[in-house]
Motif scaffolding. Structure first.
Motif, short mmCIF file in Angstrom:
data_model
loop_
_atom_site.label_atom_id
_atom_site.label_comp_id
_atom_site.label_asym_id
_atom_site.label_seq_id
_atom_site.Cartn_x
_atom_site.Cartn_y
_atom_site.Cartn_z
N THR A 122 0.84 -1.20 0.00
CA THR A 122 0.00 0.00 0.00
C THR A 122 0.87 1.25 0.00
N LEU A 123 0.35 2.27 -0.64
CA LEU A 123 1.02 3.56 -0.73
C LEU A 123 -0.05 4.62 -0.57
N SER A 124 0.05 5.40 0.50
CA SER A 124 -1.01 6.36 0.80
C SER A 124 -1.07 7.50 -0.21
N ASP A 125 0.08 7.97 -0.67
CA ASP A 125 0.13 9.07 -1.62
C ASP A 125 0.68 8.57 -2.95
N VAL A 126 -0.21 8.37 -3.92
CA VAL A 126 0.19 7.88 -5.24
C VAL A 126 0.64 9.08 -6.08
N PRO A 127 1.94 9.18 -6.41
CA PRO A 127 2.47 10.37 -7.08
C PRO A 127 2.10 10.45 -8.56
N ALA A 128 1.88 9.30 -9.16
CA ALA A 128 1.53 9.20 -10.58
C ALA A 128 0.98 7.80 -10.79
N VAL A 129 0.27 7.61 -11.87
CA VAL A 129 -0.23 6.28 -12.22
C VAL A 129 0.68 5.73 -13.30
N PHE A 130 1.26 4.56 -13.06
CA PHE A 130 2.12 3.98 -14.09
C PHE A 130 2.13 2.47 -14.01
N GLY A 131 2.31 1.88 -15.16
CA GLY A 131 2.36 0.44 -15.26
C GLY A 131 3.49 0.00 -16.17
N LEU A 132 4.07 -1.14 -15.86
CA LEU A 132 5.24 -1.65 -16.58
C LEU A 132 5.09 -3.14 -16.81
N THR A 133 5.35 -3.57 -18.04
CA THR A 133 5.44 -5.00 -18.35
C THR A 133 6.80 -5.25 -19.01
N GLU A 134 7.03 -6.49 -19.39
CA GLU A 134 8.29 -6.80 -20.08
C GLU A 134 8.35 -6.19 -21.48
N LYS A 135 7.20 -5.69 -21.98
CA LYS A 135 7.13 -5.17 -23.34
C LYS A 135 7.02 -3.65 -23.43
N GLU A 136 6.27 -3.05 -22.51
CA GLU A 136 5.86 -1.66 -22.68
C GLU A 136 5.57 -1.04 -21.32
N ALA A 137 5.49 0.28 -21.30
CA ALA A 137 5.19 0.99 -20.05
C ALA A 137 4.32 2.21 -20.36
N VAL A 138 3.57 2.63 -19.34
CA VAL A 138 2.73 3.82 -19.41
C VAL A 138 2.91 4.59 -18.12
N ILE A 139 2.99 5.92 -18.20
CA ILE A 139 3.01 6.74 -16.99
C ILE A 139 2.10 7.95 -17.21
N CYS A 140 1.24 8.21 -16.22
CA CYS A 140 0.30 9.33 -16.26
C CYS A 140 0.53 10.19 -15.03
N PHE A 141 0.91 11.45 -15.24
CA PHE A 141 1.22 12.35 -14.14
C PHE A 141 -0.04 13.02 -13.60
N ARG A 142 0.00 13.41 -12.35
CA ARG A 142 -1.11 14.16 -11.77
C ARG A 142 -1.12 15.59 -12.32
N LEU A 143 -2.29 16.20 -12.29
CA LEU A 143 -2.41 17.61 -12.63
C LEU A 143 -1.76 18.45 -11.53
N THR A 144 -1.42 19.69 -11.84
CA THR A 144 -0.70 20.53 -10.88
C THR A 144 -1.50 20.76 -9.59
N GLY A 145 -2.80 20.66 -9.65
CA GLY A 145 -3.60 20.82 -8.44
C GLY A 145 -3.67 19.57 -7.59
N GLY A 146 -3.12 18.47 -8.08
CA GLY A 146 -3.10 17.22 -7.33
C GLY A 146 -4.09 16.18 -7.83
#
Length: 239
Positions: A184-208
């Motif tokens: 568990t992580l109380s403060d999720v800084p960004a949403v991201f996923g990683l596999t052996e093939k590809e990755a995605v990262i989605c940043f939070r907006l400046t307001g959080g």
């Protein structure tokens, strides 16, 4: 280049498409002036002029046989310039999204996202996240909440393959996954996923607020960057 001239001179030397192009060409292979002119569609006069500037700036050097090579200093400058190029290319996105939630050492390596693709639409981002995670064959490592957890549960419903290992950091773990190790992580800084093939990262907006616009790609350097980011937060997660 004299030291007393300051870094302004270096920035000036890099503020040229032709000079940057020459550095990139020499990064992989030593070339003679004629070859450089042909590859970059420069006149001989222009190529000589640009090579002279780069040589005086110590970014390249002429070899005894007449070819030009990038210096060790030039390699470092070119490597570091990738982060500035990435920031400039995606300035509109970065004006509204907060990358400073990430650890300083990973922000310093933001140029490693240079070979990614940008998604600006939220629904496109969610769809891409589901696609990337759903096509995993070996492992999935991810950090997220809300729609991310929903996406993981969707994968569990649709995915019949066995043996895939899941490591998920989330305030609320996906309920339906097998082979799941969750922290568990109380403060999720960004949403991201990683596999052996590809990755995605989605940043939070400046307001959080969470946002699912972001970057995806298969470039090994990008995958390594996302892996290092995941491990940084995995070590901080609660078992």
């Amino acid at each position: 280049m004299e030291n007393q001239e300051g870094i302004e001179r270096l920035f000036f030397e890099l503020a040229s498409e032709s000079r940057l192009g020459i550095l990139r060409e020499l990064q992989t292979k030593n070339l003679k002036m004629q070859e450089i002119a042909r590859r970059l569609d420069l006149t001989a006069t222009e190529a000589v002029r640009q090579l002279k500037r780069l040589t005086e700036a110590l970014l390249i050097q002429r070899q005894p046989e007449g070819s030009y090579a990038i210096t060790e200093y030039g390699k470092l400058v070119l490597q570091l310039s990738a982060s500035l190029e990435f920031a400039f290319k995606h300035k509109e996105f970065l004006l509204t999204h907060d990358i400073w939630r990430l650890p300083y050492q990973l922000v310093n390596r933001i140029g490693e996202l240079s070979q990614t693709n940008l998604m600006t639409d939220t629904m496109e981002g969610i769809s891409k996240l589901e696609q990337v995670l759903g096509e995993a064959e070996q492992y999935v490592s991810g950090v997220g909440e809300g729609r991310f957890t929903e996406a993981m549960n969707t994968i569990a419903d649709e995915q019949t393959r066995k043996g895939i290992e899941y490591k998920i950091l989330s305030p609320l773990p996906p309920a339906k996954l097998q082979n799941l190790e969750n922290r568990t992580l109380s403060d999720v800084p960004a949403v991201f996923g990683l596999t052996e093939k590809e990755a995605v990262i989605c940043f939070r907006l400046t307001g959080g607020r969470a946002d699912y616009a972001g970057f995806f790609g298969k470039d090994p350097i990008f995958l390594s960057w996302v892996k290092d980011l995941f491990l940084y937060y995995w070590d901080k997660g609660k078992r």
